[in-house]
Scaffold this active site. Structure first.
Site, mmCIF file in Angstrom:
data_model
loop_
_atom_site.group_PDB
_atom_site.id
_atom_site.type_symbol
_atom_site.label_atom_id
_atom_site.label_comp_id
_atom_site.label_asym_id
_atom_site.label_seq_id
_atom_site.Cartn_x
_atom_site.Cartn_y
_atom_site.Cartn_z
ATOM 1 N N GLU A 82 -87.521 -19.220 62.551
ATOM 2 C CA GLU A 82 -89.061 -19.554 63.530
ATOM 3 C C GLU A 82 -89.319 -20.778 63.285
ATOM 4 O O GLU A 82 -88.302 -21.537 62.222
ATOM 5 C CB GLU A 82 -89.909 -18.840 62.478
ATOM 6 C CG GLU A 82 -90.251 -17.061 62.647
ATOM 7 C CD GLU A 82 -91.172 -16.529 62.076
ATOM 8 O OE1 GLU A 82 -91.600 -16.820 61.527
ATOM 9 O OE2 GLU A 82 -91.334 -15.604 61.657
ATOM 10 N N HIS A 133 -95.943 -14.163 65.021
ATOM 11 C CA HIS A 133 -96.622 -14.205 63.436
ATOM 12 C C HIS A 133 -97.415 -14.338 63.517
ATOM 13 O O HIS A 133 -97.718 -14.834 62.701
ATOM 14 C CB HIS A 133 -95.579 -15.205 62.768
ATOM 15 C CG HIS A 133 -95.011 -15.376 61.255
ATOM 16 N ND1 HIS A 133 -94.354 -15.311 60.821
ATOM 17 C CD2 HIS A 133 -96.058 -14.298 60.440
ATOM 18 C CE1 HIS A 133 -94.217 -15.046 59.281
ATOM 19 N NE2 HIS A 133 -95.296 -13.983 59.460
#
Ligand code: NAD
Length: 315
Positions: A271, A289
């Site tokens: 990420e 997310h």
């Protein structure tokens, strides 16, 4: 008292703090300017973006409290802060219902191919439309299927409750004891106790029709190539926990070989730039997310955080 809510705080939480006499600054100060800027504050609240590492803690001797809106403390050097006498608080339960609902958003998406059909529509003309109808037929139902839940803490249990409400069978695996039943709160104040089955890890991965992960970040993935080989062909996998808990390369191989029918991912190894193979895969439903990113969860987080800060400073 001055609070820097560097990743923002819900309006209700901010109001509670202000009513209690705190000055709340919601300016998002860039990470490299924080060591200088944070010197003027008594507390900082963060979500997952701002890093509160040793260097920042050392640069701010006035800092008395670090508040994390949410669960994971991966972005905070918690032990170091505590050793320096700084209190660290978080709001672990506030986001659980939202994350659990996102699991089902991914599950419903996967069983009816919504992520892929959304990418392909609109089309022009009957022939093309009928081709799509055919391509996205063959979905399945969740009702009556077995969901294996790995990690039966707060979010795992919320996920189980939704599954039980849908008429699914729940297999639960955790390092600690799993309760034999969960209480479901239904509309009209009705409460019913519904059984869950505690399962060994091997039992869960071989028997489940769907698997949802709800464990913290581990040193190595709990599901990799070997585990995929032992699963029922056609299984669906959802990961709304932490990147790194499922081996992404093995997941793509299992999707391509047909062992896994679909995956729903809210978290990634890398990420904020997940691997290309994941982003483009027709059998993967993706979210960036956003497990805790509902208005309700953010309000609960803000209110809980405000309460913790007020209690700490008014002690
Ligand atoms: P929790 O601490 O309540 O539950 C985690 C459970 O996992 C515990 O019961 C623990 O015993 C169990 N566990 C730990 N290691 C295990 C292992 N190796 N095998 C089996 N069980 C194991 O945590 P939670 O609040 O339910 O959160 C679960 C996960 O969800 C965390 O990783 C958290 O960071 C993540 N999360 C994601 C989002 C999102 O936006 N997607 C939001 C909130 C939380």
């Amino acid at each position: 008292m001055r609070i820097l809510a560097n990743d923002g705080i819900d309006a209700v939480g901010k109001q509670l703090l202000e009513q209690a006499g705190f000055f709340v600054d919601t300016n998002n100060i860039p990470q490299d300017q924080l060591p200088e800027a944070l010197k003027n504050y008594d507390a900082i609240t963060v979500r997952s973006a701002t890093q509160v590492r040793k260097d920042l803690i050392d640069a701010c001797p006035n800092l008395k409290l670090i508040g994390r809106g949410g669960v994971g403390m991966d972005n905070i050097d918690v032990v170091y802060a505590k050793n320096k006498g700084i209190t660290v608080v978080n709001t672990p339960a506030a986001s659980s219902p939202s994350v659990a609902e996102l699991v089902f958003a991914h599950l419903f998406t996967g069983i009816r191919f919504l992520h892929d059909s959304n990418r392909k529509m609109p089309v022009e003309g009957n022939t093309a439309f009928n081709k799509l109808k055919k391509a996205y037929a063959g979905g399945i139902e969740l009702k009556g299927k077995k969901i294996g839940i790995i990690g039966f803490g707060r979010i795992g249990r919320e996920t189980a409750k939704i599954a039980l409400g849908l008429g699914m069978e729940v297999l639960a695996y955790d390092l600690y004891e799993v309760p034999s039943e969960l209480e479901l709160s239904l509309a009209g104040g009705v409460k019913v106790n519904v059984p869950v089955r505690s399962a060994e890890f091997n039992e869960l991965i071989t028997e489940a029709d769907f698997i949802s992960l709800h464990i913290p970040f581990l040193d190595k993935p709990i599901i990799g190539a070997e585990e995929f080989r032992r699963m029922k062909p056609g299984i669906g996998i959802v990961n709304c926990s932490r990147g790194g808990t499922v081996d992404e390369k093995a997941l793509v191989e299992a999707l391509d070989s047909g062992i896994v029918a679909f995956a729903g991912l809210d978290v990634f190894d890398n990420e904020p730039t997940p691997a290309e193979e994941l982003l483009k895969h027709p059998k993967i439903s993706l979210t960036p997310h956003i497990g805790a990113a509902t208005n309700e969860a953010q309000e609960r987080i803000g209110v809980e955080l405000a309460g913790l800060i007020i209690d700490f400073f008014k002690k």
